[in-house]
Design a protein around this motif. Structure first.
Motif, short mmCIF file in Angstrom:
data_model
loop_
_atom_site.label_atom_id
_atom_site.label_comp_id
_atom_site.label_asym_id
_atom_site.label_seq_id
_atom_site.Cartn_x
_atom_site.Cartn_y
_atom_site.Cartn_z
N PRO A 49 0.90 -1.09 0.28
CA PRO A 49 -0.02 -0.18 0.04
C PRO A 49 0.12 0.98 -0.02
CG PRO A 49 -0.93 -2.02 1.62
CD PRO A 49 0.67 -2.30 1.00
N TRP A 52 2.01 1.72 -2.85
CA TRP A 52 0.89 1.71 -4.70
C TRP A 52 1.00 3.93 -4.12
CZ3 TRP A 52 0.43 0.38 -8.72
CH2 TRP A 52 -1.47 0.42 -9.08
N MET A 53 0.91 3.90 -2.93
CA MET A 53 0.22 5.80 -2.23
C MET A 53 1.78 6.30 -3.10
SD MET A 53 0.96 7.13 1.21
CE MET A 53 -0.17 5.58 2.21
N THR A 56 1.08 6.26 -7.06
CA THR A 56 0.20 6.90 -7.60
C THR A 56 0.19 8.24 -7.60
OG1 THR A 56 -1.23 5.60 -6.52
CG2 THR A 56 -2.60 7.19 -7.14
N PHE A 65 -6.48 5.14 -13.42
CA PHE A 65 -7.40 3.96 -12.69
C PHE A 65 -7.17 3.33 -14.25
CE2 PHE A 65 -9.97 6.52 -9.91
CZ PHE A 65 -9.52 5.90 -9.54
N GLY A 68 -4.34 0.33 -14.97
CA GLY A 68 -4.26 -0.40 -13.74
C GLY A 68 -3.60 -0.92 -12.48
N LEU A 251 -5.99 15.50 4.89
CA LEU A 251 -6.31 14.39 4.06
C LEU A 251 -7.50 14.55 3.69
CD1 LEU A 251 -3.40 12.21 4.82
CD2 LEU A 251 -3.63 13.29 3.06
N SER A 252 -8.74 14.75 4.56
CA SER A 252 -9.98 13.75 4.91
C SER A 252 -11.01 14.68 4.35
CB SER A 252 -10.44 14.03 6.09
OG SER A 252 -10.73 14.78 6.76
N SER A 255 -11.46 14.64 -0.12
CA SER A 255 -11.68 14.64 -1.47
C SER A 255 -13.14 15.42 -0.96
CB SER A 255 -12.39 13.32 -0.31
OG SER A 255 -11.71 12.59 0.79
N THR A 260 -13.01 12.33 -6.19
CA THR A 260 -11.59 12.85 -5.23
C THR A 260 -10.41 13.10 -6.08
OG1 THR A 260 -12.54 11.52 -3.85
CG2 THR A 260 -10.20 11.56 -3.74
N TRP A 262 -6.61 11.57 -6.84
CA TRP A 262 -6.76 10.86 -5.97
C TRP A 262 -4.68 11.30 -6.11
CZ3 TRP A 262 -7.37 7.39 -2.94
CH2 TRP A 262 -9.29 7.57 -2.65
N LEU A 265 -3.65 14.06 -3.77
CA LEU A 265 -4.58 13.57 -2.29
C LEU A 265 -3.01 12.11 -1.90
CD1 LEU A 265 -5.83 13.40 -0.12
CD2 LEU A 265 -7.56 11.84 -1.41
N MET A 266 -2.84 11.51 -3.31
CA MET A 266 -1.58 10.39 -2.55
C MET A 266 -0.40 11.21 -2.05
SD MET A 266 -3.12 7.77 -2.22
CE MET A 266 -4.18 7.81 -1.01
N ALA A 269 -0.48 12.33 1.34
CA ALA A 269 -0.74 11.41 2.14
C ALA A 269 1.11 11.19 1.99
CB ALA A 269 -1.29 9.85 1.40
N ALA B 133 -4.17 8.80 6.90
CA ALA B 133 -3.03 8.06 4.61
C ALA B 133 -3.74 6.68 4.45
CB ALA B 133 -1.99 7.84 5.49
N VAL B 137 -5.82 5.37 0.75
CA VAL B 137 -5.22 4.36 -0.38
C VAL B 137 -5.40 3.00 0.01
CG1 VAL B 137 -3.09 3.26 1.35
CG2 VAL B 137 -2.58 3.36 -0.66
N MET B 141 -7.10 0.98 -3.46
CA MET B 141 -6.61 0.09 -3.88
C MET B 141 -8.10 -0.65 -3.92
SD MET B 141 -3.45 -0.94 -2.31
CE MET B 141 -4.22 -1.83 -0.75
N ASP B 145 -12.39 0.03 -9.98
CA ASP B 145 -11.29 -0.46 -11.47
C ASP B 145 -10.16 -0.20 -10.19
OD1 ASP B 145 -12.04 2.12 -10.97
OD2 ASP B 145 -12.41 2.88 -12.76
N SER B 150 -8.33 -4.86 -10.91
CA SER B 150 -6.80 -5.09 -11.90
C SER B 150 -5.94 -6.17 -11.55
CB SER B 150 -6.29 -3.85 -12.21
OG SER B 150 -6.96 -2.60 -12.59
N LEU B 247 -14.34 7.11 6.46
CA LEU B 247 -12.80 7.27 5.19
C LEU B 247 -13.13 6.48 4.17
CD1 LEU B 247 -9.82 8.66 6.31
CD2 LEU B 247 -11.92 10.03 5.82
#
Lengths: 299, 307
Positions: A49, A52-53, A56, A65, A68, A251-252, A255, A260, A262, A265-266, A269, B133, B137, B141, B145, B150, B247
């Motif tokens: 995660p 990925w944060m 992104t 998106f 993928g 952060l909250s 959105s 959002t 993203w 936002l990421m 984060a 945070a 995330v 995820m 989509d 994915s 959230l």
């Protein structure tokens, strides 16, 4: 391992024994390799995660998106960090977060030290009963207190102010408990020697005890820093002006009107996560010690 | 060695001789801590009981209504029972998954020798990163989509709507929460494992105990103080769940992921019912205290403190 009767150790038996131990040893070794490969895979999946944060945070909005499960987009979009910085007054929010976390940690640590010293070294009526009542609040969910605390802050006209974020949560029992435990394990002879030399209790606390309790003080400071840094429900209740927000609240608020965003936002984060990562990397020993002493009660 | 918080306050420490005690001095040192404790913990706790007897809007005059809020909560508000059921379900699943997985991982890391400490810290990272945070995330995820679906698509599986399917949403929240909280118990249990003397395991081995027997007859009893501590703390933490549903799902779909603290927050700060919210807060307080007291009453039966 095999159990050998040593009645008649003939050559045959010894050879068989040697072969058996060798096969056990290789099996052990392959087992260890599999175990190590396994833990690397599990660890990577667990950390995913955060990867990925960050991935992104570098993608253009249009590709978040459509890419993928790929880490990379067609280009690296650093501008998400700029957007995040301007979408909310992010610089201000970061400063608020540090102010709240640092001042909160300092206040918690000082108050805890004074209480711990009294409970560990001074004698007064009902000392241990009072300490037990105090300790009992370790299992009290703070969520139970938010309504009256909010009304209190309203009456004091402190809503939307940083003191409202700091002061109410600086008086938990954990810090005093931890430092007291540590003090009880220290011999009193140093203090007695200082007392005989004519030092007052303030002087003893400052010159004798303080250098000795650095370790538990660090644990209390780190834990309360993290608690203030991550706190969400209370800021959400008591702060409604973004210029007084801390990072989780900021952060909250991201959105917002049109879905959002993203990428930024990421990015925000990621910025919020970095100090915590640094704390973990630099202070892992204190954290481990603090956790095994009961820090972060039930988060 | 770990010193888990026990409620034993007696200690064998020699104290500076003081015939009359340190009454006045003690007051000076205790003043900040105890004043703060009274003003910000004891007073709000009592105040929330008082407020729960009122119809209390934020702006306007509070009206005394006695036990009406509690009566409405227990008899006239179906959402309360939904929320209570959800929170209990979350608490049971979260606690069981968290403890079983943490125990497994802790034993595994313990067997890795020098690699153990590094991974122990890795698992701890989500505990100290801001929950907001982490939750955001995961929301990214888990979207339809998002990366999880994915990835499933590359395996030829059509992924579900994790957060908007009422059958899956709570499970997704539990998964995310276990990921975020497990590192705490891994560290406590790891410290407990480190404290078990190798001689003991060696003795069991010589007596012919197999690996499973050693685990159930030696390791588990020796770990029981740490496990007890983890269980108490994990259950308390699970009843406070708020940020994840707030959230990730907003308590939905329907009320399927609404929890006590989320419902409390909405009553107090969206519906302007501070009195009713305080009644909910006291319900939460009573439930958590009862469960914790129950656990402590069973402590002697379940926990092995002889070494």
């Amino acid at each position: 391992m095999t159990t050998e009767t040593l009645a008649q150790p003939d050559a045959d038996k010894r050879l068989a024994h040697r072969r058996r131990t060798r096969s056990v040893r290789t099996r052990r070794r392959t087992g260890r390799y599999i175990s190590r490969i396994g833990v690397i895979l599990v660890g990577l999946a667990f950390f995913f995660p955060f990867i990925w944060m960050f991935a992104t945070s570098l993608k253009p909005t249009s590709e978040i998106f459509s890419t993928g499960s790929s880490f990379l987009a067609s280009r690296v979009e650093w501008s998400n960090y700029v957007t995040a910085w301007t979408a909310i007054p992010f610089g201000r929010v970061i400063i608020n977060s540090f102010l709240v976390a640092v001042l909160g940690a300092v206040l918690t640590t000082v108050v805890s030290l004074l209480s711990a010293y009294a409970f560990a070294r001074l004698q007064f009526k009902h000392r241990d009963k009072l300490f037990l009542v105090f300790l009992g609040t370790l299992v009290l969910p703070q969520e139970v207190l938010v309504i009256p605390l909010y009304i209190m802050m309203n009456k004091l006209d402190l809503v939307n102010s940083l003191p409202a974020l700091i002061v109410p949560f600086a008086f938990g029992a954990f810090g005093a408990f931890l430092i007291r435990q540590f003090l009880l394990s220290l011999p009193v002879e140093f203090e007695e020697a200082a007392r005989i030399d004519g030092a007052g209790s303030m002087r003893i606390l400052w010159s004798v005890i303080l250098p000795l309790v650095r370790a538990p003080l660090a644990v209390v400071a780190v834990f309360s820093f993290i608690d203030y840094w991550s706190s969400f429900l209370w800021p959400l209740i008591v702060i409604n002006d973004v210029s007084q927000a801390t990072i989780p609240l900021g952060l909250s608020m991201f959105s917002g009107e049109r879905g959002t965003d993203w990428g930024p936002l990421m990015a925000a984060a990621t910025v919020a996560v970095i100090p915590s990562l640094l704390v973990v990397i630099l202070l892992q020993h204190q954290l481990v010690k603090g956790v095994s002493m009961g820090g972060f009660g039930g988060r | 060695m770990t010193a888990l918080p026990t409620l034993a306050v007696k200690d064998g420490v020699k104290r500076p001789a003081a015939s009359s005690g340190h009454g006045r001095l003690a007051v000076a040192y205790l003043a900040p801590g105890m004043l703060g404790f009274l003003i910000f913990i004891v007073l709000p706790l009592v105040a929330s009981l008082v407020i729960s007897m009122f119809d209390w809007p934020l702006f306007g005059t509070p009206k005394f209504v006695g036990l009406d809020n509690y009566i409405r909560m227990l008899t006239g508000d179906p959402v309360f029972w939904t929320v209570l059921g959800n929170t209990l379900f979350f608490a049971v699943c979260y606690t069981v998954f968290n403890l079983v997985a943490a125990l497994g991982v802790a034993v595994w890391l313990h067997s890795l020798g020098s690699w153990g400490p590094f991974f122990r810290v890795l698992f701890f990272i989500p505990v100290v990163t801001p929950m907001v945070a982490n939750a955001l995330v995961w929301r990214l995820m888990l979207t339809d989509d998002g990366v999880i679906n994915s990835f499933l698509a590359t395996l030829g599986i059509h992924g579900p709507s994790w957060l908007s399917d009422s059958g899956l949403a709570m499970g997704s929240l539990i998964a995310m929460s276990v990921w975020q909280g497990i590192g705490y118990n891994i560290i406590v249990l790891g410290a407990g494992l480190n404290a078990i003397s190798p001689n003991l395991l060696e003795a069991a081995r010589i007596d012919g105990a197999g690996a499973w027997q050693r685990f159930f007859r030696v390791v588990l009893p020796m770990l029981s103080p740490s496990l007890f501590f983890c269980t108490v703390m994990t259950i308390i933490g699970s009843f406070k769940v708020f940020t994840q549903p707030y959230l990730l799902t907003l308590g939905g779909p329907g009320d399927s992921t609404n929890t006590i603290v989320l419902y409390l927050y909405r009553n107090g700060f969206s519906f302007d019912k501070l009195g009713y919210a305080s009644a909910l807060a006291w319900a939460l307080f009573v439930i958590v205290m009862l469960i914790t007291a129950l656990q402590f009453s069973q402590q002697k039966r379940l926990v092995n403190y002889d070494n």
